[in-house]
Design an enzyme around this catalytic site. Structure first.
Site, PDB file in Angstrom:
ATOM      1  N   SER A 122      -2.682  19.445 -15.451  1.00  0.00           N
ATOM      2  CA  SER A 122      -2.035  18.153 -15.207  1.00  0.00           C
ATOM      3  C   SER A 122      -0.845  17.994 -16.144  1.00  0.00           C
ATOM      4  O   SER A 122      -0.666  18.777 -17.088  1.00  0.00           O
ATOM      5  CB  SER A 122      -3.031  17.009 -15.387  1.00  0.00           C
ATOM      6  OG  SER A 122      -3.046  16.589 -16.721  1.00  0.00           O
ATOM      7  N   SER A 123      -0.039  16.966 -15.907  1.00  0.00           N
ATOM      8  CA  SER A 123       1.224  16.830 -16.633  1.00  0.00           C
ATOM      9  C   SER A 123       1.015  16.483 -18.115  1.00  0.00           C
ATOM     10  O   SER A 123       1.962  16.541 -18.894  1.00  0.00           O
ATOM     11  CB  SER A 123       2.102  15.777 -15.962  1.00  0.00           C
ATOM     12  OG  SER A 123       1.420  14.553 -15.918  1.00  0.00           O
ATOM     13  N   CYS A 124      -0.228  16.171 -18.525  1.00  0.00           N
ATOM     14  CA  CYS A 124      -0.477  15.872 -19.944  1.00  0.00           C
ATOM     15  C   CYS A 124      -0.363  17.118 -20.830  1.00  0.00           C
ATOM     16  O   CYS A 124      -0.410  17.021 -22.048  1.00  0.00           O
ATOM     17  CB  CYS A 124      -1.838  15.211 -20.140  1.00  0.00           C
ATOM     18  SG  CYS A 124      -3.178  16.338 -19.809  1.00  0.00           S
ATOM     19  N   TYR A 177      -8.117  17.481 -24.061  1.00  0.00           N
ATOM     20  CA  TYR A 177      -8.026  17.839 -22.639  1.00  0.00           C
ATOM     21  C   TYR A 177      -6.820  18.744 -22.403  1.00  0.00           C
ATOM     22  O   TYR A 177      -6.910  19.785 -21.734  1.00  0.00           O
ATOM     23  CB  TYR A 177      -7.896  16.552 -21.822  1.00  0.00           C
ATOM     24  CG  TYR A 177      -7.888  16.745 -20.337  1.00  0.00           C
ATOM     25  CD1 TYR A 177      -9.055  17.087 -19.651  1.00  0.00           C
ATOM     26  CD2 TYR A 177      -6.730  16.568 -19.588  1.00  0.00           C
ATOM     27  CE1 TYR A 177      -9.051  17.258 -18.281  1.00  0.00           C
ATOM     28  CE2 TYR A 177      -6.715  16.731 -18.218  1.00  0.00           C
ATOM     29  CZ  TYR A 177      -7.876  17.075 -17.567  1.00  0.00           C
ATOM     30  OH  TYR A 177      -7.865  17.245 -16.199  1.00  0.00           O
ATOM     31  N   LYS A 231      -6.523  22.604 -21.037  1.00  0.00           N
ATOM     32  CA  LYS A 231      -5.731  22.952 -19.845  1.00  0.00           C
ATOM     33  C   LYS A 231      -4.680  24.015 -20.186  1.00  0.00           C
ATOM     34  O   LYS A 231      -4.425  24.916 -19.389  1.00  0.00           O
ATOM     35  CB  LYS A 231      -5.060  21.702 -19.273  1.00  0.00           C
ATOM     36  CG  LYS A 231      -6.038  20.756 -18.594  1.00  0.00           C
ATOM     37  CD  LYS A 231      -6.582  21.404 -17.336  1.00  0.00           C
ATOM     38  CE  LYS A 231      -7.541  20.529 -16.591  1.00  0.00           C
ATOM     39  NZ  LYS A 231      -8.154  21.201 -15.441  1.00  0.00           N
ATOM     40  N   HIS A 253      -7.398   5.264 -13.105  1.00  0.00           N
ATOM     41  CA  HIS A 253      -5.971   5.339 -13.406  1.00  0.00           C
ATOM     42  C   HIS A 253      -5.289   4.071 -12.898  1.00  0.00           C
ATOM     43  O   HIS A 253      -5.883   3.281 -12.168  1.00  0.00           O
ATOM     44  CB  HIS A 253      -5.366   6.583 -12.741  1.00  0.00           C
ATOM     45  CG  HIS A 253      -5.866   7.871 -13.317  1.00  0.00           C
ATOM     46  ND1 HIS A 253      -6.468   8.850 -12.570  1.00  0.00           N
ATOM     47  CD2 HIS A 253      -5.871   8.321 -14.590  1.00  0.00           C
ATOM     48  CE1 HIS A 253      -6.814   9.857 -13.358  1.00  0.00           C
ATOM     49  NE2 HIS A 253      -6.469   9.564 -14.585  1.00  0.00           N
TER      50      HIS A 253
HETATM   51  N1  LIG Z   1      -6.568  12.619 -10.633  1.00  0.00           N
HETATM   52  C1  LIG Z   1      -5.324  12.854 -11.016  1.00  0.00           C
HETATM   53  O1  LIG Z   1      -4.459  11.955 -11.070  1.00  0.00           O
HETATM   54  C2  LIG Z   1      -4.911  14.256 -11.390  1.00  0.00           C
HETATM   55  C3  LIG Z   1      -3.577  14.459 -11.708  1.00  0.00           C
HETATM   56  C4  LIG Z   1      -3.157  15.730 -12.068  1.00  0.00           C
HETATM   57  C5  LIG Z   1      -4.084  16.764 -12.102  1.00  0.00           C
HETATM   58  N2  LIG Z   1      -5.371  16.559 -11.796  1.00  0.00           N
HETATM   59  C6  LIG Z   1      -6.291  17.714 -11.915  1.00  0.00           C
HETATM   60  O2  LIG Z   1      -7.036  17.955 -10.745  1.00  0.00           O
HETATM   61  C7  LIG Z   1      -8.327  18.482 -11.088  1.00  0.00           C
HETATM   62  C8  LIG Z   1      -9.416  17.657 -10.409  1.00  0.00           C
HETATM   63  O3  LIG Z   1      -9.260  16.292 -10.747  1.00  0.00           O
HETATM   64  P1  LIG Z   1      -9.933  15.105  -9.903  1.00  0.00           P
HETATM   65  O4  LIG Z   1      -9.091  13.908 -10.109  1.00  0.00           O
HETATM   66  O5  LIG Z   1     -10.257  15.571  -8.519  1.00  0.00           O
HETATM   67  O6  LIG Z   1     -11.271  14.905 -10.738  1.00  0.00           O
HETATM   68  P2  LIG Z   1     -12.739  14.493 -10.203  1.00  0.00           P
HETATM   69  O7  LIG Z   1     -12.598  13.605  -9.017  1.00  0.00           O
HETATM   70  O8  LIG Z   1     -13.483  14.020 -11.376  1.00  0.00           O
HETATM   71  O9  LIG Z   1     -13.324  15.896  -9.719  1.00  0.00           O
HETATM   72  C9  LIG Z   1     -13.727  16.886 -10.612  1.00  0.00           C
HETATM   73  C10 LIG Z   1     -14.816  17.696  -9.971  1.00  0.00           C
HETATM   74  O10 LIG Z   1     -15.261  18.697 -10.887  1.00  0.00           O
HETATM   75  C11 LIG Z   1     -16.676  18.728 -10.862  1.00  0.00           C
HETATM   76  N3  LIG Z   1     -17.224  19.200 -12.133  1.00  0.00           N
HETATM   77  C12 LIG Z   1     -17.068  18.652 -13.371  1.00  0.00           C
HETATM   78  N4  LIG Z   1     -17.759  19.358 -14.291  1.00  0.00           N
HETATM   79  C13 LIG Z   1     -18.363  20.370 -13.617  1.00  0.00           C
HETATM   80  C14 LIG Z   1     -19.225  21.435 -14.013  1.00  0.00           C
HETATM   81  N5  LIG Z   1     -19.612  21.597 -15.289  1.00  0.00           N
HETATM   82  N6  LIG Z   1     -19.671  22.276 -13.060  1.00  0.00           N
HETATM   83  C15 LIG Z   1     -19.315  22.118 -11.754  1.00  0.00           C
HETATM   84  N7  LIG Z   1     -18.493  21.141 -11.321  1.00  0.00           N
HETATM   85  C16 LIG Z   1     -18.018  20.276 -12.253  1.00  0.00           C
HETATM   86  C17 LIG Z   1     -17.086  17.312 -10.607  1.00  0.00           C
HETATM   87  O11 LIG Z   1     -18.395  17.273 -10.103  1.00  0.00           O
HETATM   88  P3  LIG Z   1     -19.196  15.862  -9.936  1.00  0.00           P
HETATM   89  O12 LIG Z   1     -18.484  15.146  -8.817  1.00  0.00           O
HETATM   90  O13 LIG Z   1     -20.566  16.254  -9.561  1.00  0.00           O
HETATM   91  O14 LIG Z   1     -19.071  15.179 -11.273  1.00  0.00           O
HETATM   92  C18 LIG Z   1     -16.034  16.873  -9.588  1.00  0.00           C
HETATM   93  O15 LIG Z   1     -16.429  17.183  -8.274  1.00  0.00           O
HETATM   94  C19 LIG Z   1      -8.405  18.450 -12.628  1.00  0.00           C
HETATM   95  O16 LIG Z   1      -8.114  19.719 -13.135  1.00  0.00           O
HETATM   96  C20 LIG Z   1      -7.294  17.495 -13.020  1.00  0.00           C
HETATM   97  O17 LIG Z   1      -6.697  17.829 -14.268  1.00  0.00           O
HETATM   98  C21 LIG Z   1      -5.822  15.324 -11.430  1.00  0.00           C
END
Ligand SMILES: NC(=O)c1ccc[n+]([C@@H]2O[C@H](COP(=O)([O-])OP(=O)(O)OC[C@H]3O[C@@H](n4cnc5c(N)ncnc54)[C@H](OP(=O)(O)O)[C@@H]3O)[C@@H](O)[C@H]2O)c1
Length: 326
Positions: free
Chosen positions: A109-111, A138, A142, A181
């Site tokens: 992510s952008s952080c 975090y 990353k 967020h």
């Molecule tokens: N959201 C944003 O604005 C944003 C922006 C930029 C980048 N990203 C990146 O996109 C990626 C996903 O983000 P997201 O927003 O989709 O987050 P999220 O909705 O929290 O999804 C993360 C997923 O990872 C799973 N997970 C966490 N720990 C785990 C483990 N130990 N073993 C197996 N699965 C695990 C979680 O499972 P559970 O559902 O069972 O907890 C969940 O399904 C991240 O790398 C994040 O940095 C997100």
């Protein structure tokens, strides 16, 4: 191009990002998908991950699994954020290498960019200065993931690379006001203020008024998560690790290249939700960094552009939010 019959392991398919990528893969005819929920496979456990990869031997791996949260969670659970994320990505990347995975895309992510880097944020700014303290654990995890991919390429020639999305929003977003967020939080606050409901937290207890933290002046960029999923599909089908590393960059940015102030965002969401009350800015609360915009010229040059306008994306997200509220 990727053969549609290749088996693709999508880690984190239940999250906001993973579920959008899953919809996109299915829509595009990729049906040989390997999926495991956290309760079936804990990616922080090395043995479990090794056994899983030995059995499945995925051709392509997409890492959308991570321990994710807002500023409060990042700053409170600092050890968990660095440990879990380091373990998840290290286990998957090493197991992918051992299993002979042909292509791997890691999501960050952008952080990862320095706190005071010039704007817009170019890929080259990685590791050029200090990080923001609140999400440093975090971000360090990353950055380690980015460097794992890069150095598996440099040592073993692995086709592993990283993509850095801007702020995302959309279907399956987190609308819990304590951990969400800004964009989903505003959707919820305006919706509840309009319907005269009390919020869980915050100061918008008055149905005719929504209070926003800070001055409303910081500028932010937002990408609809379905567009991000399309970008990942685009990278999977058209881009290889060498296309990044041979240009001297370690990761590729994904965003819209457009930003707006939090105040403008609030006005837009209020209009979409139909909130006609007062918007109040609580300038005693911190604003955060004044601007955070990704430079997306590289992915534009490669041929990918976002499709969904911010307004359309918010409309779609609000429609979905109403289905889970009722
Ligand atoms: N959201 C944003 O604005 C944003 C922006 C930029 C980048 N990203 C990146 O996109 C990626 C996903 O983000 P997201 O927003 O989709 O987050 P999220 O909705 O929290 O999804 C993360 C997923 O990872 C799973 N997970 C966490 N720990 C785990 C483990 N130990 N073993 C197996 N699965 C695990 C979680 O499972 P559970 O559902 O069972 O907890 C969940 O399904 C991240 O790398 C994040 O940095 C997100």
């Amino acid at each position: 191009m990727i053969d549609k019959n290749k088996n693709i392991y999508l880690a984190g398919h239940k999250g906001m990002v993973g579920s959008a990528i899953l919809r996109m893969l299915e829509k595009n005819g990729y049906n040989n998908l390997i999926l495991r929920a956290l309760n079936e496979l804990d990616l922080s456990r090395q043995n479990e991950v090794e056994n899983f990869f030995n059995e499945e031997k995925p051709d392509v791996v997409i890492i959308a699994a991570a321990k994710v949260g807002g500023i409060l969670a990042n700053n409170t659970y600092r050890a968990e954020f660095i440990y879990d994320n380091l373990m998840i990505e290290s286990n998957i990347i090493q197991a992918s290498h051992k299993a002979g995975t042909e292509k791997l895309i890691f999501l960050g992510s952008s952080c990862i960019y320095p706190k005071l880097a010039p704007q817009p944020l170019k890929e080259e700014y990685l590791l050029s200065d200090y990080l923001e303290f609140t999400n440093e654990p975090y971000a360090i995890a990353k950055i380690a993931g980015i460097k794992l991919c890069e150095n598996y390429y440099r040592q073993y020639g692995s086709n592993f690379f990283s993509a850095m999305p801007t702020n995302l929003f959309g279907i399956n977003d987190n609308f819990n006001l304590e951990t969400s967020h800004v964009l989903p939080a505003l959707i919820r606050k305006f919706h509840e203020a309009k319907s005269g409901q009390r919020s869980e937290v915050g100061s918008n207890r008055n149905a005719g008024r929504v209070t926003i933290w800070g001055t409303g002046k910081p500028k932010r960029e937002f990408l609809f998560v379905d567009d991000l999923a399309e970008a990942i599909l685009f990278l999977m089908e058209n881009v290889d690790a060498k296309d990044l590393y041979e240009q001297g960059i370690s990761q590729i940015n994904i965003g819209t290249g457009e930003d707006l102030t939090i105040g403008e965002l609030a006005e837009m969401i209020a209009g979409i939700v139909g909130f006609k009350g007062e918007i109040v800015y609580d300038s005693s609360k911190p604003d955060g960094t004044p601007r955070k915009l990704l430079d997306v010229s590289r992915i534009h040059e490669l041929g990918w552009h976002h499709k969904t306008s911010l307004e359309d994306g918010i409309r779609k997200t609000y429609e979905w939010f109403k289905t889970i509220k009722n």
